[in-house]
Scaffold this motif. Sequence first.
Motif, PDB file in Angstrom:
ATOM      1  N   VAL A  48       0.865  -1.179   0.000  1.00  0.00           N
ATOM      2  CA  VAL A  48       0.000   0.000   0.000  1.00  0.00           C
ATOM      3  C   VAL A  48       0.902   1.229   0.000  1.00  0.00           C
ATOM      4  O   VAL A  48       1.752   1.379   0.871  1.00  0.00           O
ATOM      5  CB  VAL A  48      -0.924   0.013   1.231  1.00  0.00           C
ATOM      6  N   SER A  49       0.713   2.093  -0.981  1.00  0.00           N
ATOM      7  CA  SER A  49       1.544   3.291  -1.087  1.00  0.00           C
ATOM      8  C   SER A  49       1.122   4.326  -0.048  1.00  0.00           C
ATOM      9  O   SER A  49       0.076   4.191   0.595  1.00  0.00           O
ATOM     10  CB  SER A  49       1.435   3.886  -2.490  1.00  0.00           C
ATOM     11  N   ALA A  50       1.927   5.364   0.082  1.00  0.00           N
ATOM     12  CA  ALA A  50       1.615   6.434   1.031  1.00  0.00           C
ATOM     13  C   ALA A  50       0.313   7.130   0.654  1.00  0.00           C
ATOM     14  O   ALA A  50      -0.401   7.646   1.528  1.00  0.00           O
ATOM     15  CB  ALA A  50       2.762   7.442   1.069  1.00  0.00           C
ATOM     16  N   SER A  51      -0.039   7.126  -0.609  1.00  0.00           N
ATOM     17  CA  SER A  51      -1.283   7.761  -1.045  1.00  0.00           C
ATOM     18  C   SER A  51      -2.489   6.839  -0.862  1.00  0.00           C
ATOM     19  O   SER A  51      -3.625   7.240  -1.110  1.00  0.00           O
ATOM     20  CB  SER A  51      -1.175   8.174  -2.516  1.00  0.00           C
ATOM     21  N   GLY A  52      -2.234   5.575  -0.459  1.00  0.00           N
ATOM     22  CA  GLY A  52      -3.320   4.647  -0.211  1.00  0.00           C
ATOM     23  C   GLY A  52      -3.622   3.712  -1.364  1.00  0.00           C
ATOM     24  O   GLY A  52      -4.556   2.917  -1.281  1.00  0.00           O
ATOM     25  N   LYS A  53      -2.840   3.782  -2.429  1.00  0.00           N
ATOM     26  CA  LYS A  53      -3.074   2.905  -3.572  1.00  0.00           C
ATOM     27  C   LYS A  53      -2.544   1.513  -3.255  1.00  0.00           C
ATOM     28  O   LYS A  53      -1.449   1.345  -2.722  1.00  0.00           O
ATOM     29  CB  LYS A  53      -2.386   3.461  -4.822  1.00  0.00           C
ATOM     30  N   LEU A  54      -3.347   0.497  -3.594  1.00  0.00           N
ATOM     31  CA  LEU A  54      -3.021  -0.885  -3.284  1.00  0.00           C
ATOM     32  C   LEU A  54      -2.409  -1.579  -4.493  1.00  0.00           C
ATOM     33  O   LEU A  54      -2.941  -1.501  -5.601  1.00  0.00           O
ATOM     34  CB  LEU A  54      -4.290  -1.635  -2.853  1.00  0.00           C
ATOM     35  N   TYR A  55      -1.299  -2.264  -4.272  1.00  0.00           N
ATOM     36  CA  TYR A  55      -0.648  -3.080  -5.294  1.00  0.00           C
ATOM     37  C   TYR A  55      -0.584  -4.500  -4.747  1.00  0.00           C
ATOM     38  O   TYR A  55      -0.274  -4.710  -3.574  1.00  0.00           O
ATOM     39  CB  TYR A  55       0.778  -2.583  -5.576  1.00  0.00           C
ATOM     40  N   SER A  56      -0.887  -5.475  -5.605  1.00  0.00           N
ATOM     41  CA  SER A  56      -0.866  -6.859  -5.127  1.00  0.00           C
ATOM     42  C   SER A  56      -0.233  -7.764  -6.168  1.00  0.00           C
ATOM     43  O   SER A  56      -0.216  -7.465  -7.355  1.00  0.00           O
ATOM     44  CB  SER A  56      -2.280  -7.333  -4.811  1.00  0.00           C
ATOM     45  N   PHE A  57       0.290  -8.879  -5.677  1.00  0.00           N
ATOM     46  CA  PHE A  57       0.847  -9.918  -6.532  1.00  0.00           C
ATOM     47  C   PHE A  57       0.503 -11.250  -5.886  1.00  0.00           C
ATOM     48  O   PHE A  57       0.543 -11.394  -4.671  1.00  0.00           O
ATOM     49  CB  PHE A  57       2.375  -9.801  -6.640  1.00  0.00           C
ATOM     50  N   SER A  58       0.146 -12.221  -6.708  1.00  0.00           N
ATOM     51  CA  SER A  58      -0.025 -13.576  -6.195  1.00  0.00           C
ATOM     52  C   SER A  58       0.477 -14.554  -7.237  1.00  0.00           C
ATOM     53  O   SER A  58       0.331 -14.328  -8.436  1.00  0.00           O
ATOM     54  CB  SER A  58      -1.485 -13.854  -5.845  1.00  0.00           C
TER      55      SER A  58
END
Length: 196
Positions: A48-58
């Motif tokens: 989760v970035s400082a701006s609140g954007k979520l990045y995921s990997f599976s």
Amino acid sequence: MGRKKLDIKRIENKSSRQVTFSKRRNGLIEKARQLSVLCDASVALLVVSASGKLYSFSSGDNLVKILDRYGKQHADDLKALDHQSKALNYGSHYELLELVDSKLVGSNVKNVSIDALVQLEEHLETALSVTRAKKTELMLKLVENLKEKEKMLKEENQVLASQMENNHHVGAEAEMEMSPAGQISDNLPVTLPLLN
């Protein structure tokens, strides 16, 4: 030339911080992918970035499936953490008792809503479970300390028993050396000839 060593601290320049975040996030995702491929492991990664954007990997498995498996395996740990965080939110037990006292004593009882009572009951149950968990932890430590003390006492008892056995053997040998030859020992039966 080698790379210069970077101090791990917050980057003050906003654009540099964003560039570093992007590069390191991509590197982290690449390492997760490599781990998944090389070791045939199920990997889930959330950033989760400082701006609140979520990045995921599976990896091969669905992210939700991996997180569900994690949740099932660590349900007890998560419950304990939940109880601890609730306990921290409610403050000390003393404050909780003051809250109960203010809500339920005297004329205030008639003015308390059902929702307030339900919330108060949840606070009390959480405080009770945290208290019981702490009591159990302390009792387990006490039992462990007592077991260690028992072990030390057994070892000390064995040492003393072997010392006593050695002293007994040494004393018996010394007693035999001290009695001169031809002298009658107190332990042997004596027979005297009869005179007519």
